[in-house]
Design an enzyme around this catalytic site. Structure first.
Site, PDB file in Angstrom:
ATOM      1  N   ASP A  73      -0.816  -5.992  -1.782  1.00 46.16           N
ATOM      2  CA  ASP A  73      -0.265  -7.324  -1.998  1.00 46.16           C
ATOM      3  C   ASP A  73       0.068  -7.972  -0.661  1.00 46.16           C
ATOM      4  OD1 ASP A  73       0.667  -8.974  -4.508  1.00 46.16           O
ATOM      5  OD2 ASP A  73       2.041  -9.408  -2.867  1.00 46.16           O
TER       6      ASP A  73
ATOM      7  N   ARG B 123      -0.988   1.414 -14.121  1.00 44.77           N
ATOM      8  CA  ARG B 123       0.304   0.852 -13.749  1.00 44.77           C
ATOM      9  C   ARG B 123       1.429   1.469 -14.570  1.00 44.77           C
ATOM     10  NH1 ARG B 123       2.436  -5.185 -14.389  1.00 44.77           N
ATOM     11  NH2 ARG B 123       2.723  -4.300 -16.452  1.00 44.77           N
TER      12      ARG B 123
ATOM     13  N   ARG C 132      -8.290 -11.054  -7.575  1.00 39.56           N
ATOM     14  CA  ARG C 132      -7.464 -10.288  -8.518  1.00 39.56           C
ATOM     15  C   ARG C 132      -8.302  -9.536  -9.539  1.00 39.56           C
ATOM     16  NH1 ARG C 132      -1.777 -12.047  -9.144  1.00 39.56           N
ATOM     17  NH2 ARG C 132      -1.177 -12.457  -7.006  1.00 39.56           N
TER      18      ARG C 132
ATOM     19  N   TYR D 187       7.444 -17.166   0.890  1.00 41.58           N
ATOM     20  CA  TYR D 187       8.144 -16.137   0.093  1.00 41.58           C
ATOM     21  C   TYR D 187       9.357 -15.594   0.847  1.00 41.58           C
ATOM     22  CZ  TYR D 187       4.264 -16.201  -3.207  1.00 41.58           C
ATOM     23  OH  TYR D 187       3.345 -16.580  -4.144  1.00 41.58           O
TER      24      TYR D 187
ATOM     25  N   ARG E 212      -4.105  -7.184 -14.428  1.00 39.48           N
ATOM     26  CA  ARG E 212      -3.599  -6.939 -15.783  1.00 39.48           C
ATOM     27  C   ARG E 212      -4.521  -7.298 -16.928  1.00 39.48           C
ATOM     28  NH1 ARG E 212       1.555 -10.173 -14.288  1.00 39.48           N
ATOM     29  NH2 ARG E 212      -0.084 -10.964 -12.927  1.00 39.48           N
TER      30      ARG E 212
END
Ligand code: CP3
Length: 353
Positions: free
Chosen positions: A78, A41, A28, A155, A32
């Site tokens: 992703d 973003r 990652r 998921y 962020r």
């Protein structure tokens, strides 16, 4: 693959060849905690637009390389893009994580899932790979990735993130044959997807089994390992020069079985000592890890000491790629990442030669 890529520290370490210092990249690394990521973003509006626009995905992939000079870049995308394109309808609500509009709840629905053509359904990912490869320094390898069939299935079945994976595990327990079919379909689609990424220009591929640790050893072997084995076999058969890295979080007890798949490297989280992993499998695979990402939220002194411990624990010799034991979190100060990178470079210089 060019000679400059083949001779890079990262590719050499994956082949367990000597390097001048331990290569480093972070799971990652585009995310962020980086102000430049947040700016791009904000421009995109939402995560799916960011991941779905090749120029923007390429830009955020390159940001951490520009700032820190990491030894490898990882494609910005992703693991949930694949099930999204299979028709489940992914959405990200800020603060809530990923949600599927049409989760898989009836085992019969498994048999209606499509096998995607990756260049059609996920052509924007391949376009991003081509743009990144064009703009990345020519000696910096690019890592492609996908989720493991089991992790992606959690998921799809739960409809989002889960704490206990009850619905997904019930599917495996009550409908094991349908679950086998789901894992096979996901493994085949994932192998197609990773091979398309290789064709577009990625130099290594990584499979994230973030939730392998939720399964008993027997269920892990049947439903998680089997899917990853199918992927390793396909990539090795069609792209033998492309190293495969398997990362199964919370699966320290499974390292021997994971190494037996024939992959080139294993990701290790902080609950397993690298020295222990090395004794058990280090003569067959390279190891990637394993700093606890929480260390990066503390202070520079703690970061330096923890880096020294990881390098010390791996010990002398080659076959180590420095990384975290899981993804970097949004609350990490950018200065601490600089301390991490500087410390790895300084302390690993002679050790790995
Ligand atoms: O490593 C990189 O820099 C490349 C990009 C990357 C992302 N996700 C971008 C992302 C990679 C390799 C992933 C993998 C991924 N995605 C995993 C496996 C690794 C792991 O962390 O266990 C999983 C389980 C996912 C699923 C996922 N995607 C979740 C649960 C979330 C929401 C939770 C969160 O961390 O915000 C995402 C969204 C996501 N994927 C973000 C990023 C940078 C945050 C989105 C945002 O900007 O708001």
């Amino acid at each position: 693959m060019t000679a400059a890529i083949q001779d890079s520290r990262f590719m050499r370490a994956l082949r367990r060849e000597p390097v001048d210092r331990t290569p480093i990249w972070l799971m990652r690394q585009a995310g962020r905690y980086l102000p430049e990521y947040l700016a791009t973003r904000a421009e995109a509006g939402d995560f799916l637009t960011l991941a779905g626009t090749p120029e923007m995905a390429a830009e955020v992939t390159l940001q951490p390389i520009r700032r820190y000079g990491f030894d490898a870049a990882i494609l910005f995308s992703d693991i949930l893009i694949l099930p999204h394109e299979m028709g489940l309808g992914l959405g990200f609500t800020p603060g809530e994580g990923p949600k599927f509009e049409r989760p898989l709840r009836d085992p019969q629905e498994i048999h209606a899932l499509p096998r995607l053509d990756p260049n059609e359904a996920t052509g924007y990912v391949m376009d991003a790979v081509r743009l990144i490869r064009r703009d990345l320094p020519e000696d910096v390898p690019l890592i492609g990735f996908a989720g493991s069939p089991w992790t992606v299935a959690t998921y799809m079945i739960e409809g989002g993130s889960s704490r206990d994976f009850k619905l997904a595990k019930k599917m495996l327990l009550e409908h094991p044959e349908d679950a086998d079919a789901l894992i096979r379909l996901l493994a085949d689609s994932t192998a197609d997807y990773l091979l398309a990424q290789v064709e577009a220009g990625v130099n290594a591929v990584m499979v994230f089994d973030s939730w392998g640790g939720a399964l008993s050893p027997a269920m892990f072997k049947r439903f998680s390992l089997a899917g990853m084995q199918r992927i390793v076999d396909r990539v090795k058969a069609s792209a033998p020069e492309t190293p495969v890295i398997l990362f199964a979080k919370g699966c320290g007890g499974m390292l021997e079985s994971l190494a037996d798949t024939g992959c080139q490297a294993l990701g290790v989280d902080w609950t397993t000592r690298l020295s222990d992993a090395r004794t058990r499998v280090g003569d067959r695979v390279a190891l990637q890890g394993n700093l606890d990402p929480v260390v990066l939220t503390t202070n520079p002194e703690v970061v330096e000491r923890a880096v020294a411990d990881v390098l010390e624990d791996f010990g002398p010799g080659s076959g180590h790629v420095f990384n975290l034991g899981h993804g970097i979190t949004p609350d990490v100060p950018v200065e601490h990442v600089q301390v991490l990178v500087d410390t790895v470079r300084r302390l690993s210089q002679r050790r790995s030669a």
